[in-house]
Design a protein around this motif. Structure first.
Motif, short mmCIF file in Angstrom:
data_model
loop_
_atom_site.label_atom_id
_atom_site.label_comp_id
_atom_site.label_asym_id
_atom_site.label_seq_id
_atom_site.Cartn_x
_atom_site.Cartn_y
_atom_site.Cartn_z
N HIS A 1 -33.60 1.94 32.07
CA HIS A 1 -34.71 0.46 31.93
C HIS A 1 -35.68 0.90 32.01
O HIS A 1 -36.90 0.65 31.66
CB HIS A 1 -34.49 0.16 33.66
CG HIS A 1 -33.57 -0.82 33.48
ND1 HIS A 1 -33.55 -2.34 34.57
CD2 HIS A 1 -32.30 -0.78 33.73
CE1 HIS A 1 -32.21 -3.03 33.31
NE2 HIS A 1 -30.74 -2.22 33.32
N HIS B 1 -32.13 1.05 40.42
CA HIS B 1 -32.52 -0.67 39.47
C HIS B 1 -34.47 0.00 39.35
O HIS B 1 -34.96 0.50 39.18
CB HIS B 1 -32.70 -1.68 39.61
CG HIS B 1 -33.54 -2.69 38.70
ND1 HIS B 1 -34.35 -3.13 39.22
CD2 HIS B 1 -33.05 -2.35 37.06
CE1 HIS B 1 -34.79 -3.95 37.67
NE2 HIS B 1 -34.48 -3.57 36.93
N HIS C 1 -36.28 -2.15 28.92
CA HIS C 1 -36.86 -2.81 29.70
C HIS C 1 -38.23 -2.62 29.85
O HIS C 1 -38.56 -3.34 29.56
CB HIS C 1 -35.56 -2.85 30.65
CG HIS C 1 -34.35 -3.38 30.87
ND1 HIS C 1 -34.63 -4.84 30.87
CD2 HIS C 1 -33.80 -2.92 29.87
CE1 HIS C 1 -33.08 -4.75 31.34
NE2 HIS C 1 -32.48 -3.89 30.17
S1 RUQ Z 1 -36.42 -5.10 35.08
S2 RUQ Z 1 -37.25 -7.32 32.23
CU1 RUQ Z 1 -35.71 -3.30 35.05
CU2 RUQ Z 1 -37.70 -6.29 34.49
CU3 RUQ Z 1 -35.77 -5.33 32.54
#
Ligand code: RUQ
Ligand code: CUA
Length: 635
Positions: free
Chosen positions: A105, A155, A474
């Motif tokens: 990401h 994330h 991303h």
């Molecule tokens: S995130 S937009 Cu890992 Cu914002 Cu995808």
């Protein structure tokens, strides 16, 4: 019909005339023509910036040149890549650790003093909680750290600190820590989130475990590092502070406020060094119920996504994605409230600051704000997912939007040139749109993603160019090209690989039981040895060294009827395993075009039936090694 043709011919003539009249370019081509000039990089010339796009669930990094938006290369990271043999040769196969995918990401360039230093690029694999380090000296993945214990997906990751002291990872999902069987219904009691600080060795970039902090079971979402006055802190957003465990799309949007967590990473590391952590799965975990002064929460309206610290490090911008505002928080106010001990209770031991004590301003940017980037003139740029726009606003009073531009369509992240540093350049921003719909030739139901280059240098944002990207960027980062000085060959003197040989005379095949090691050379346009004799059932390890020291002369090594193919670059040694499953003849060849006689670069593996006597050591015939030695001398 005829009339139309006449008219259109007249039109073409008129256009042709206009193009010969000086000063008419603007009225003729309008923005299109001048925009084209701004992205045009003449054949043979280079771009001003490198841009690194995460490849999402392709597990790779895509490298683009900006402003031309040309795709230059793809760096395989979490996913095997057969063209170069990534995940096929023994070293990269071991690094992948048995995984064949990742969801990449957020690229994070290493920093010195809060500016990109061009040394390394870090990238997360969200589902498997891993972080990879790419060395920008050769654009190769050199370390994959993880799966990080106790963490259910990473994330909010890696978002390096200003001197790359740490990269971070926070759990998108919560789960029992340590993981064990419980009922999902016991979520609030049994599940926990984790924020992990991963140390980075300042000399070579090697990652190692620093600390973990046990957090309430919210969904930890994104992060950014403090800088300047806020250096020493890392900020994380979360949603689902409601602690729902099903139907999150409804349950996680109930509360008015979710949170930003502010981690004092120096204090956390100190607590670990003082022995205040509990070891869980071999990892030091700090529990805020017991260890104070390492993490705080402050409220953010309505399920925030991005959190971004401005270049001066004074402000922390978070956007509730179900809101129409960016909330701007003051680091100074946060620090003062912490020092004064002004808390509004706690969540599982983490003290909560009051919204109004930390808030500096709210900026009405538009619907669905996700991420914010910055320029060199004191402006911020926020992506608006629902409005499919970017809003430009002033950082500081009167905290107002000064410009907006439409994007096509549904923007997620946006990235500005040197945008995460203390000194953004203010040249460009790229919109990373989640949907491209009709912007490109139709290639069936899976459309490419769309990226759009926008010029920030004028008073108004100007859309310059659209370019498609493969699934599915991303975030991305853009660094000045002159900060990178990649090597073009691996210096032979620095090749200390155990399988390496440096002269044709050293080429040999050695047998120990069923294991056969081939120590060989690849040089235009010959494999030494090019005949390999083994027995059925043998495990054959090919160690090929490319002795060339010329730019761009890589050789390939592909074996028929197998999944074995790899590339060996100039000065490099790589090892590949092949199993001799069946008696017979198996050809191999150079799979990477290397010279006029590339097609002749080939060899045979002769596999004799099980039990046939084969010499313990084979050497290529001396006249062949002499030939290769002579070739090398003329190089
Ligand atoms: S995130 S937009 Cu890992 Cu914002 Cu995808
Ligand atoms: Cu070596 Cu083609």
């Amino acid at each position: 019909m005829k009339r139309w043709i006449v008219l259109s011919v007249a039109g073409v003539i008129a256009l042709g005339l206009a193009s010969q009249l000086p000063g008419c370019a603007a009225s003729r081509g309008g923005a299109g023509a001048s925009a084209a000039q701004k992205v045009y990089v003449k054949p043979g010339e280079h771009d001003a910036y490198y841009a690194f796009f995460s490849g999402g669930h392709s597990g790779s990094i895509y490298v683009y040149g900006m402003p031309s938006c040309r795709h230059i290369t793809t760096i395989p990271v979490f996913t095997p890549e057969p063209a170069v043999g990534y995940g096929v040769d023994e070293e990269s196969k071991a690094m992948l650790g048995g995984f064949t995918w990742g969801d990449a990401h957020h690229p994070g360039l290493s920093e010195t003093d809060g500016d990109y230093d061009g040394r390394w690029l870090f990238i997360n694999d969200m589902p498997n909680a891993r972080i990879a380090r790419i060395d920008l000296k050769d654009f190769k993945t050199r370390q994959i750290f993880g799966p990080i214990p106790n963490l259910s997906a990473a994330h909010a990751c890696p978002f390096p600190t200003p001197n790359t002291e740490y990269v971070f990872a926070a759990s998108r999902f919560s789960a029992p820590v340590p993981n064990r069987y419980v009922r999902v219904e016991d979520y609030a009691k049994e599940f926990r989130g984790i924020i992990a600080g991963v140390k980075v060795d300042p000399k070579d970039g090697t990652m190692s475990m620093g600390f973990e902090i046990l957090m309430p079971p919210f969904n930890w979402d994104l992060a950014d590092a403090g800088k300047g006055p806020s250096h020493g802190w890392e900020f994380f957003t979360c949603y689902n502070s409601e602690m729902g465990f099903d139907s999150l799309e409804v349950k996680a949007s109930q509360a008015e406020m979710d949170f930003v967590a502010a981690v004092d990473w120096r204090a956390a590391q100190k607590a670990v060094d003082e022995g205040k952590a509990k070891m869980i799965n071999g990892t030091p975990v700090l529990d805020p119920q017991q260890v104070k002064g390492i993490v705080y929460l402050f409220p953010v309206p309505k399920s925030p996504h991005g959190v971004d610290v401005n270049p001066s490090g004074e402000y922390i911008c978070a956007s509730g994605k179900l809101q129409a505002d960016v909330s701007v928080y003051s680091y100074a106010k946060m620090k003062a409230a912490i020092d004064a001990g002004k808390f509004d209770g706690d969540r599982m031991g983490v003290p909560v600051l009051k919204y109004e004590d930390v808030l500096e301003a709210t900026v009405p940017v538009g619907l669905g704000p996700l991420h914010t980037q910055f320029d060199d003139k004191g402006y911020a740029y926020t992506s608006l997912f629902l409005d499919s726009q970017i809003a430009k606003w002033k950082v500081g009073p009167p905290w107002q939007v000064v410009d907006k531009i439409d994007v096509y369509y549904s923007i997620g992240h946006l990235m500005a040139s040197e945008g995460d540093t203390r000194h953004p350049t203010g040249d460009y921003v790229v919109a990373l749109d989640k949907l491209s719909k009709d912007r490109y030739l139709n290639v069936g139901p899976t459309h490419p993603e769309a990226a759009q280059l926008i010029d920030l240098r004028g008073p108004k944002m100007e859309l310059l160019y659209d370019f498609p990207t493969y699934l599915e960027p991303h975030y991305a980062q853009m660094i000045k090209a002159d900060k990178l000085k990649p090597i073009t060959v691996y210096p032979m003197a620095e090749n200390h690989k155990s399988g390496a040989i440096k002269t044709a005379e050293e080429a040999r095949i050695e047998r120990k039981g069923n294991r056969v090691d081939v120590y060989g050379l690849v040089v235009r346009t010959h494999f030494t040895p090019d005949i390999v004799r083994v027995n059925e059932g043998d495990d054959v390890y090919f160690h090929w060294t490319n002795l060339e020291q010329d730019d761009d002369i890589a050789h390939g090594f592909g074996i028929l009827w197998s999944s074995c193919n790899m590339q060996v670059e100039p000065g490099e040694t790589k090892t590949m395993h092949w199993k001799a499953t069946k008696a017979g003849i198996t050809p191999f060849y150079c799979s990477n075009f290397c010279s006029a006689l590339h097609q002749e670069m080939q060899g045979y593996i002769e596999v004799s039936p099980r039990g046939t006597p084969v010499a313990a050591v084979q050497r290529p015939e001396s006249e062949k090694t002499a030939e290769v030695a002579a070739l090398l001398k003329t190089e």
